[in-house]
Design a protein around this motif. Sequence first.
Motif, PDB file in Angstrom:
ATOM      1  N   PHE A 175      -6.754 -22.205  61.670  1.00 44.77           N
ATOM      2  CA  PHE A 175      -5.718 -21.255  62.077  1.00 44.77           C
ATOM      3  C   PHE A 175      -6.358 -20.105  62.840  1.00 44.77           C
ATOM      4  CE2 PHE A 175      -4.558 -23.157  58.032  1.00 44.77           C
ATOM      5  CZ  PHE A 175      -3.241 -23.517  58.207  1.00 44.77           C
ATOM      6  N   PRO A 176      -5.572 -19.402  63.668  1.00 45.71           N
ATOM      7  CA  PRO A 176      -6.084 -18.141  64.211  1.00 45.71           C
ATOM      8  C   PRO A 176      -6.370 -17.200  63.044  1.00 45.71           C
ATOM      9  CG  PRO A 176      -4.013 -18.773  65.267  1.00 45.71           C
ATOM     10  CD  PRO A 176      -4.210 -19.688  64.110  1.00 45.71           C
ATOM     11  N   ALA A 177      -7.399 -16.397  63.164  1.00 47.62           N
ATOM     12  CA  ALA A 177      -7.761 -15.492  62.068  1.00 47.62           C
ATOM     13  C   ALA A 177      -6.880 -14.253  62.074  1.00 47.62           C
ATOM     14  CB  ALA A 177      -9.217 -15.084  62.181  1.00 47.62           C
ATOM     15  N   PRO A 178      -6.366 -13.870  60.901  1.00 54.63           N
ATOM     16  CA  PRO A 178      -5.687 -12.578  60.790  1.00 54.63           C
ATOM     17  C   PRO A 178      -6.712 -11.454  60.961  1.00 54.63           C
ATOM     18  CG  PRO A 178      -5.413 -13.897  58.781  1.00 54.63           C
ATOM     19  CD  PRO A 178      -6.384 -14.608  59.661  1.00 54.63           C
ATOM     20  N   PRO A 179      -6.276 -10.201  61.056  1.00 54.45           N
ATOM     21  CA  PRO A 179      -7.225  -9.085  61.163  1.00 54.45           C
ATOM     22  C   PRO A 179      -8.231  -9.096  60.007  1.00 54.45           C
ATOM     23  CG  PRO A 179      -4.984  -8.323  61.495  1.00 54.45           C
ATOM     24  CD  PRO A 179      -4.881  -9.751  61.054  1.00 54.45           C
ATOM     25  N   ALA A 180      -9.411  -8.548  60.247  1.00 53.68           N
ATOM     26  CA  ALA A 180     -10.482  -8.534  59.245  1.00 53.68           C
ATOM     27  C   ALA A 180     -10.063  -7.829  57.966  1.00 53.68           C
ATOM     28  CB  ALA A 180     -11.731  -7.881  59.821  1.00 53.68           C
ATOM     29  N   THR A 181      -9.103  -6.926  58.051  1.00 55.57           N
ATOM     30  CA  THR A 181      -8.640  -6.211  56.858  1.00 55.57           C
ATOM     31  C   THR A 181      -7.761  -7.082  55.967  1.00 55.57           C
ATOM     32  OG1 THR A 181      -6.779  -5.346  58.138  1.00 55.57           O
ATOM     33  CG2 THR A 181      -8.742  -3.940  57.965  1.00 55.57           C
ATOM     34  N   THR A 182      -7.297  -8.212  56.480  1.00 56.95           N
ATOM     35  CA  THR A 182      -6.469  -9.126  55.691  1.00 56.95           C
ATOM     36  C   THR A 182      -7.377 -10.077  54.933  1.00 56.95           C
ATOM     37  OG1 THR A 182      -4.665  -9.000  57.287  1.00 56.95           O
ATOM     38  CG2 THR A 182      -4.662 -10.885  55.795  1.00 56.95           C
ATOM     39  N   THR A 183      -7.370  -9.964  53.624  1.00 53.55           N
ATOM     40  CA  THR A 183      -8.226 -10.816  52.793  1.00 53.55           C
ATOM     41  C   THR A 183      -7.434 -11.824  51.974  1.00 53.55           C
ATOM     42  OG1 THR A 183      -8.211  -9.151  51.048  1.00 53.55           O
ATOM     43  CG2 THR A 183     -10.033  -9.061  52.628  1.00 53.55           C
ATOM     44  N   GLU A 184      -6.112 -11.698  51.950  1.00 55.16           N
ATOM     45  CA  GLU A 184      -5.259 -12.649  51.245  1.00 55.16           C
ATOM     46  C   GLU A 184      -4.092 -13.038  52.126  1.00 55.16           C
ATOM     47  OE1 GLU A 184      -5.577 -12.013  46.442  1.00 55.16           O
ATOM     48  OE2 GLU A 184      -3.799 -11.317  47.485  1.00 55.16           O
ATOM     49  N   VAL A 185      -3.753 -14.338  52.091  1.00 61.50           N
ATOM     50  CA  VAL A 185      -2.617 -14.850  52.843  1.00 61.50           C
ATOM     51  C   VAL A 185      -1.868 -15.843  51.964  1.00 61.50           C
ATOM     52  CG1 VAL A 185      -3.581 -14.555  55.165  1.00 61.50           C
ATOM     53  CG2 VAL A 185      -4.077 -16.637  53.877  1.00 61.50           C
ATOM     54  N   ALA A 186      -0.623 -16.100  52.329  1.00 56.55           N
ATOM     55  CA  ALA A 186       0.141 -17.140  51.667  1.00 56.55           C
ATOM     56  C   ALA A 186      -0.031 -18.425  52.463  1.00 56.55           C
ATOM     57  CB  ALA A 186       1.614 -16.754  51.593  1.00 56.55           C
ATOM     58  N   PHE A 187      -0.441 -19.495  51.801  1.00 58.88           N
ATOM     59  CA  PHE A 187      -0.583 -20.804  52.431  1.00 58.88           C
ATOM     60  C   PHE A 187       0.697 -21.582  52.191  1.00 58.88           C
ATOM     61  CE2 PHE A 187      -1.412 -25.324  52.125  1.00 58.88           C
ATOM     62  CZ  PHE A 187      -2.065 -25.585  53.319  1.00 58.88           C
ATOM     63  N   GLN A 188       1.260 -22.139  53.261  1.00 56.68           N
ATOM     64  CA  GLN A 188       2.497 -22.910  53.151  1.00 56.68           C
ATOM     65  C   GLN A 188       2.325 -24.267  53.812  1.00 56.68           C
ATOM     66  OE1 GLN A 188       5.352 -20.241  54.985  1.00 56.68           O
ATOM     67  NE2 GLN A 188       5.741 -19.223  53.038  1.00 56.68           N
ATOM     68  N   LEU A 189       2.838 -25.308  53.159  1.00 56.84           N
ATOM     69  CA  LEU A 189       2.853 -26.665  53.693  1.00 56.84           C
ATOM     70  C   LEU A 189       4.174 -27.290  53.266  1.00 56.84           C
ATOM     71  CD1 LEU A 189       1.166 -28.927  55.142  1.00 56.84           C
ATOM     72  CD2 LEU A 189       0.492 -29.680  52.848  1.00 56.84           C
ATOM     73  N   PRO A 190       4.945 -27.862  54.209  1.00 50.23           N
ATOM     74  CA  PRO A 190       6.228 -28.470  53.841  1.00 50.23           C
ATOM     75  C   PRO A 190       6.081 -29.444  52.677  1.00 50.23           C
ATOM     76  CG  PRO A 190       5.982 -28.448  56.223  1.00 50.23           C
ATOM     77  CD  PRO A 190       4.665 -27.994  55.645  1.00 50.23           C
ATOM     78  N   MET A 191       7.045 -29.424  51.778  1.00 45.02           N
ATOM     79  CA  MET A 191       7.110 -30.285  50.591  1.00 45.02           C
ATOM     80  C   MET A 191       6.198 -29.835  49.444  1.00 45.02           C
ATOM     81  SD  MET A 191       9.281 -32.743  51.666  1.00 45.02           S
ATOM     82  CE  MET A 191       9.113 -34.070  50.488  1.00 45.02           C
ATOM     83  N   PHE A 192       5.451 -28.744  49.642  1.00 48.29           N
ATOM     84  CA  PHE A 192       4.551 -28.220  48.618  1.00 48.29           C
ATOM     85  C   PHE A 192       4.914 -26.758  48.361  1.00 48.29           C
ATOM     86  CE2 PHE A 192       2.347 -31.863  50.146  1.00 48.29           C
ATOM     87  CZ  PHE A 192       1.542 -32.321  49.101  1.00 48.29           C
ATOM     88  N   PRO A 193       4.631 -26.241  47.163  1.00 47.02           N
ATOM     89  CA  PRO A 193       4.906 -24.818  46.903  1.00 47.02           C
ATOM     90  C   PRO A 193       3.937 -23.927  47.664  1.00 47.02           C
ATOM     91  CG  PRO A 193       3.787 -25.814  45.017  1.00 47.02           C
ATOM     92  CD  PRO A 193       4.091 -26.922  45.983  1.00 47.02           C
ATOM     93  N   THR A 194       4.317 -22.687  47.840  1.00 47.42           N
ATOM     94  CA  THR A 194       3.478 -21.692  48.497  1.00 47.42           C
ATOM     95  C   THR A 194       2.414 -21.204  47.525  1.00 47.42           C
ATOM     96  OG1 THR A 194       5.303 -21.005  49.888  1.00 47.42           O
ATOM     97  CG2 THR A 194       3.522 -19.422  49.633  1.00 47.42           C
ATOM     98  N   ALA A 195       1.221 -20.918  48.044  1.00 48.13           N
ATOM     99  CA  ALA A 195       0.141 -20.386  47.207  1.00 48.13           C
ATOM    100  C   ALA A 195      -0.549 -19.244  47.941  1.00 48.13           C
ATOM    101  CB  ALA A 195      -0.876 -21.486  46.877  1.00 48.13           C
ATOM    102  N   THR A 196      -0.948 -18.228  47.205  1.00 47.46           N
ATOM    103  CA  THR A 196      -1.725 -17.132  47.770  1.00 47.46           C
ATOM    104  C   THR A 196      -3.203 -17.482  47.638  1.00 47.46           C
ATOM    105  OG1 THR A 196      -0.037 -15.517  47.170  1.00 47.46           O
ATOM    106  CG2 THR A 196      -2.243 -14.670  47.617  1.00 47.46           C
ATOM    107  N   ILE A 197      -3.914 -17.394  48.767  1.00 42.45           N
ATOM    108  CA  ILE A 197      -5.337 -17.725  48.767  1.00 42.45           C
ATOM    109  C   ILE A 197      -6.123 -16.568  49.383  1.00 42.45           C
ATOM    110  CG2 ILE A 197      -5.008 -20.220  48.818  1.00 42.45           C
ATOM    111  CD1 ILE A 197      -5.591 -20.149  51.840  1.00 42.45           C
ATOM    112  N   GLY A 198      -7.362 -16.414  48.951  1.00 45.43           N
ATOM    113  CA  GLY A 198      -8.251 -15.389  49.504  1.00 45.43           C
ATOM    114  C   GLY A 198      -9.050 -15.957  50.651  1.00 45.43           C
ATOM    115  N   ILE A 199      -9.280 -15.133  51.666  1.00 48.86           N
ATOM    116  CA  ILE A 199     -10.110 -15.531  52.809  1.00 48.86           C
ATOM    117  C   ILE A 199     -11.492 -14.935  52.628  1.00 48.86           C
ATOM    118  CG2 ILE A 199     -10.404 -15.363  55.313  1.00 48.86           C
ATOM    119  CD1 ILE A 199      -7.393 -15.112  55.573  1.00 48.86           C
ATOM    120  N   SER A 200     -12.520 -15.750  52.741  1.00 49.98           N
ATOM    121  CA  SER A 200     -13.887 -15.251  52.646  1.00 49.98           C
ATOM    122  C   SER A 200     -14.518 -15.217  54.028  1.00 49.98           C
ATOM    123  CB  SER A 200     -14.716 -16.140  51.707  1.00 49.98           C
ATOM    124  OG  SER A 200     -14.770 -17.461  52.202  1.00 49.98           O
ATOM    125  N   GLY A 201     -15.622 -14.498  54.135  1.00 51.52           N
ATOM    126  CA  GLY A 201     -16.330 -14.444  55.402  1.00 51.52           C
ATOM    127  C   GLY A 201     -15.950 -13.263  56.255  1.00 51.52           C
TER     128      GLY A 201
END
Length: 195
Positions: A169-195
């Motif tokens: 995916f395109p990277a969100p701003p460096a200050t964003t360390t958590e995003v919601a991951f979404q995939l059709p037919m699956f529940p949404t999950a909050t994941i942390g971005i490292s690096g």
Amino acid sequence: MSMRFTTKARRGMVALTVAAGLALGVAGCGGGGGDDGDKAESKPSAGRSSDGSQPSAQEGKSEQPLAELKGPDGLLLQITGAVRDSGGFVTVNGAMKNEGGEAVNVPAQVSGNETEIIRNGSSLGGATLVDAKGKKRYYVLRDTEGRPLTTTNLPALKSGESFPVFMQFPAPPATTTEVAFQLPMFPTATIGISG
């Protein structure tokens, strides 16, 4: 053909990531810690990715996934890492597993509904990352021919089988360390971005 291209592109990106990680690691050796201590959260870190690639030195050694999303027909998507790369993108790694008692096909809905992505066959092209703080949604990247930079040609899975998956995916701003991951037919999950 698209699987070969995607795998080749991914290997190139992994090599770039490792090189950038080593350069950053060498540059930060004498830094005395800095802000890196703030990155350690209660969530487990990425650990070894399902495709066999080794984690960077900055990642922890925990093998616990960042998230587990239970989908239809006993499918389970385990997200093992979400790494920000210097090239301006985020790579999400994991594994798709069949925890059901019978063979199952990954549903076509996970490819999303964009004509250009569907035209390139089955994929995880319907995945998105949502930055709630920045109020932005990030879609899977595509190459110059419109193919999604994600696992393609999704196989049927026998009971107990799994296969490694990735999405870029395109990277969100460096200050964003958590995003919601979404995939059709699956529940949404909050994941942390490292690096």
